[in-house]
Scaffold this motif. Structure first.
Motif, PDB file in Angstrom:
ATOM      1  N   TYR A 422      49.330  33.118  24.175  1.00 20.11           N
ATOM      2  CA  TYR A 422      50.021  34.137  23.728  1.00 20.11           C
ATOM      3  C   TYR A 422      49.784  34.257  22.155  1.00 20.11           C
ATOM      4  CZ  TYR A 422      52.588  34.195  28.181  1.00 20.11           C
ATOM      5  OH  TYR A 422      53.207  34.104  29.661  1.00 20.11           O
ATOM      6  N   SER A 530      59.089  31.918  22.549  1.00 21.48           N
ATOM      7  CA  SER A 530      60.135  32.335  23.131  1.00 21.48           C
ATOM      8  C   SER A 530      60.105  33.270  24.152  1.00 21.48           C
ATOM      9  CB  SER A 530      61.156  33.295  22.012  1.00 21.48           C
ATOM     10  OG  SER A 530      61.564  32.605  20.914  1.00 21.48           O
ATOM     11  N   TYR A 531      58.847  34.024  24.288  1.00 22.34           N
ATOM     12  CA  TYR A 531      58.546  34.923  25.549  1.00 22.34           C
ATOM     13  C   TYR A 531      58.219  34.165  26.650  1.00 22.34           C
ATOM     14  CZ  TYR A 531      55.932  38.221  28.256  1.00 22.34           C
ATOM     15  OH  TYR A 531      55.522  38.949  29.329  1.00 22.34           O
ATOM     16  N   ASP A 532      57.499  32.940  26.410  1.00 22.27           N
ATOM     17  CA  ASP A 532      57.257  31.910  27.661  1.00 22.27           C
ATOM     18  C   ASP A 532      58.549  31.345  27.885  1.00 22.27           C
ATOM     19  OD1 ASP A 532      55.168  30.596  29.259  1.00 22.27           O
ATOM     20  OD2 ASP A 532      56.252  29.021  28.319  1.00 22.27           O
ATOM     21  N   LYS A 546      59.413  40.161  33.258  1.00 26.58           N
ATOM     22  CA  LYS A 546      58.621  40.547  32.286  1.00 26.58           C
ATOM     23  C   LYS A 546      59.250  41.626  31.349  1.00 26.58           C
ATOM     24  CE  LYS A 546      54.027  42.244  30.761  1.00 26.58           C
ATOM     25  NZ  LYS A 546      52.645  42.595  31.162  1.00 26.58           N
ATOM     26  N   ALA A 549      62.190  39.992  29.414  1.00 26.16           N
ATOM     27  CA  ALA A 549      61.509  39.160  28.460  1.00 26.16           C
ATOM     28  C   ALA A 549      61.442  40.128  27.262  1.00 26.16           C
ATOM     29  CB  ALA A 549      60.431  38.361  28.632  1.00 26.16           C
ATOM     30  N   LEU A 550      60.722  41.159  27.529  1.00 25.22           N
ATOM     31  CA  LEU A 550      60.207  42.010  26.461  1.00 25.22           C
ATOM     32  C   LEU A 550      61.276  42.643  25.759  1.00 25.22           C
ATOM     33  CD1 LEU A 550      57.047  43.765  28.010  1.00 25.22           C
ATOM     34  CD2 LEU A 550      57.041  41.904  26.111  1.00 25.22           C
ATOM     35  N   LEU A 553      63.035  40.339  23.583  1.00 30.64           N
ATOM     36  CA  LEU A 553      62.481  39.867  22.060  1.00 30.64           C
ATOM     37  C   LEU A 553      62.886  41.364  21.320  1.00 30.64           C
ATOM     38  CD1 LEU A 553      58.570  39.039  23.239  1.00 30.64           C
ATOM     39  CD2 LEU A 553      60.675  37.589  22.309  1.00 30.64           C
ATOM     40  N   VAL A 566      57.032  41.428  16.658  1.00 31.43           N
ATOM     41  CA  VAL A 566      57.280  41.784  18.194  1.00 31.43           C
ATOM     42  C   VAL A 566      56.829  43.059  18.564  1.00 31.43           C
ATOM     43  CG1 VAL A 566      59.712  42.439  19.274  1.00 31.43           C
ATOM     44  CG2 VAL A 566      59.644  40.570  17.697  1.00 31.43           C
ATOM     45  N   VAL A 570      54.801  43.808  21.781  1.00 29.19           N
ATOM     46  CA  VAL A 570      55.323  44.364  23.007  1.00 29.19           C
ATOM     47  C   VAL A 570      54.441  45.918  23.167  1.00 29.19           C
ATOM     48  CG1 VAL A 570      57.184  45.875  23.535  1.00 29.19           C
ATOM     49  CG2 VAL A 570      57.744  43.960  22.594  1.00 29.19           C
ATOM     50  N   ALA A 574      51.437  42.810  25.358  1.00 26.18           N
ATOM     51  CA  ALA A 574      52.045  42.579  26.480  1.00 26.18           C
ATOM     52  C   ALA A 574      51.580  43.402  27.931  1.00 26.18           C
ATOM     53  CB  ALA A 574      53.583  42.940  26.298  1.00 26.18           C
TER      54      ALA A 574
END
Length: 577
Positions: A422, A530-532, A546, A549-550, A553, A566, A570, A574
């Motif tokens: 990522y 943090s995303y993972d 997903k 998660a977005l 963020l 971010v 995004v 993403a």
């Protein structure tokens, strides 16, 4: 046996006293009653009083009273009335008996005190006569020799006191023999050992002195000795520590200096020196603790000792450095020896970290070559080899550390690979330079390396962490920084690892940095990691989708995360994941 002998002596004395009393009574009756003489025979009464006083002290006063009353009665029977003279003599009998009783009591008390002192003194005491036969042993001597006084009395001294040198090849003088030969005190303080009756060996110091009578004639010998086994062991320990390294058991620098001077006499040329430096010790200490680092040093010392001869001197120079002095060793031999050491180091396995040593060597052939120059040559070669090996050792050590972390928690390996992916995608969208991309790749893979010091129970705990456990977790960025910050080229990666839990609003840890004070690599890491984590299932939470998660963020953009990163993630990254 002693009690039987005492009983026999008492019986003989009792018979003699009884015969004496019977004789005195007959003499008294004859002189006083038949011959009318009441003075001369009373002198014989003192013989009985003295005998009883010496042999049966407690009865002497009773005997004096008995003889005094007997004399008064006998005189009364012969004269028909009482006279003052018999009463006076009876009082004199009593007075003499009392004086004897007090004197003998005082004498016995003095003797008992002396005997008590001799028996309770801290040193062993043995007294022998001129025939070298034991006449006295105190309690300490009994304990050290294994002989009781009863058993030892009358025995030849050498039978009771089995004396020898600590080295069987040497002879030690017998102190009793020396005193009798010279008629002077004799002292023996070094290397003497006695073997007790039970076969126990005791290191001793002893001194022997002639025993003199009132006229100065020698009547025997008194031997005083003490157990110095504990002191000798302590001295040996102190001597060992003064010349040895406490951790590895190798010789230390003090011994090295003595050995160097000994070798420089020229008899053992060519003289070679090998220097070795353990690579990556600091990284091992930071990752696994100093006990693991100590184990690495111990393993290194064992390998080096195994590869050296008994005539070689292996020294722990200090810290992670070792020095080996090899007498009678030329250049070709020292090269082979060092090659063997390298092979042995490579094949040596340790529980934590890896064992790697950089070596250097030099050889001198004559006294004209200064030893300091020999040392400098070996040291210079060692540091050159260390520089060549540094990158490889660091990489291998890091791999070993990460492998240990992945053994504790398999999730960490997957997490590191995803975070690295990522972050690299974000960095490429930001058109970062190649050198920054390489640093980010390492940061992504190693950002949680500091967790290697955390217990598996905490890493894999189900449910919420306690405040104490959370404090342990929060230390991993600092630990990771210390592990990675081992070379100038690693400073950027180490700094990024240190700051990857900082927040945009300044409420992160460990330094509380705000906004752009946080390194760019750390800000990218914060978003990718943090995303993972949001997408992954953990023991303490379920995975989210997903889109969730977005959204999370975006919710924390401007507080926890850099809002621009971010937005980039995004909107541009993403949708391609």
């Amino acid at each position: 046996m002693e009690k039987i002998q005492i009983t026999i002596n008492s019986q003989i004395r009792l018979v003699l006293v009884s015969l004496c009393l019977v004789a005195i009574i007959f003499v008294a009756i004859y002189f006083n009653y038949y011959r009318g003489i009441d003075v001369v025979y009373t002198h014989f009464f003192y013989v009985a009083i003295i005998m009883v006083g010496l042999w049966f002290k407690r009865y002497v006063i009773h005997l004096a009273i008995l003889l005094g009353v007997f004399h008064i009665i006998l005189d009364y029977l012969s004269n028909g009335y009482l006279l003052p003279a018999p009463i006076l003599r009876g009082c004199i009998f009593l007075f003499v008996a009392i004086v004897m009783y007090l004197l003998i009591t005082r004498l016995e008390s003095t003797h008992e005190n002396l005997d008590r002192i001799l028996k309770s003194v801290g040193d062993g005491i043995i007294v022998v006569d001129l025939d070298k036969r034991v006449t006295m042993l105190n309690m300490v001597a009994e304990d050290l020799t294994g002989w009781s006084f009863t058993e030892a009395r009358g025995k030849i001294f050498n039978e009771v006191f089995d004396l020898a040198h600590e080295n069987p090849e040497y002879y030690v003088l017998n102190p009793v023999d020396e005193v009798m030969r010279t008629d002077k005190p004799f002292e023996l303080t070094n290397h003497a050992v006695i073997t007790s009756r039970n076969g126990i060996k005791v290191y001793i110091e002893d001194s022997a002195t002639p025993v003199k009578d009132s006229e100065g004639n020698t009547t025997g010998v008194v031997l005083i000795f003490r157990d110095v086994s504990e002191r000798k062991a302590q001295n040996a320990k102190i001597e060992y520590l003064s010349f040895h390294d406490q951790l590895t058991g190798l010789y230390n620098r003090r011994y090295y200096e003595e050995a160097r001077e000994r070798f420089e006499d020229g008899s053992q040329y060519p003289l070679s020196i090998i220097m070795g430096d353990v690579n990556g010790l600091k990284m091992t200490n930071d990752a696994f603790g100093h006990l693991a680092g100590d184990s690495l040093l111990i393993a290194a010392s064992q390998v080096l000792t195994h590869c050296c001869r008994s005539t070689d001197v292996v020294v722990r120079w200090g810290g992670d450095e070792f020095v080996m002095l090899l007498p009678n060793t030329d250049e070709e031999t020292v090269k082979k020896r060092m090659s063997n050491m390298i092979d042995a180091v490579v094949s040596c396995k340790v529980d934590q970290g890896i064992l790697s040593i950089s070596f250097g060597w030099a050889t001198k052939h004559s006294k004209t070559e200064p030893f300091t120059e020999l040392f400098k040559k070996a040291e210079s070669m060692m540091y050159k080899n260390k520089l060549k090996m540094k990158s490889e050792v660091r990489q291998n050590t890091i791999q070993s550390i990460m492998y240990t972390l992945y053994e504790k928690s398999a999730v960490e390996k997957i997490h590191a690979e995803r975070v690295c992916y990522y972050c690299m995608r974000i960095a490429k969208e930001m058109n970062m330079k190649e050198i920054e991309l390489e640093q980010l790749r390492w940061t992504g893979m190693l950002h949680d390396i500091g967790k290697v010091t955390i217990d598996k129970e905490i890493l894999e705990k189900k449910g919420e962490l306690t405040p104490e456990e959370w404090n342990v977790i929060k230390k991993h960025p600092e630990t990771g920084y210390h592990i990675i910050n081992s070379a100038p080229e690693m400073v950027g990666i180490a700094t990024a690892i240190l700051c990857h839990h900082e927040r945009w609003d300044g409420k992160g840890y460990p330094k509380g940095l705000v906004g752009e004070e946080i390194p760019i690599l750390s800000r990218i890491m914060a978003v990718g990691a943090s995303y993972d984590t949001i997408l992954s299932e953990r023991t303490y939470k379920k995975a989210k989708t997903k889109s969730e998660a977005l959204q999370e963020l975006q919710n924390y953009a401007g507080t926890q995360f850099d809002p621009q990163i971010v937005s980039l993630f995004v909107n541009r990254v993403a949708n391609t994941l």
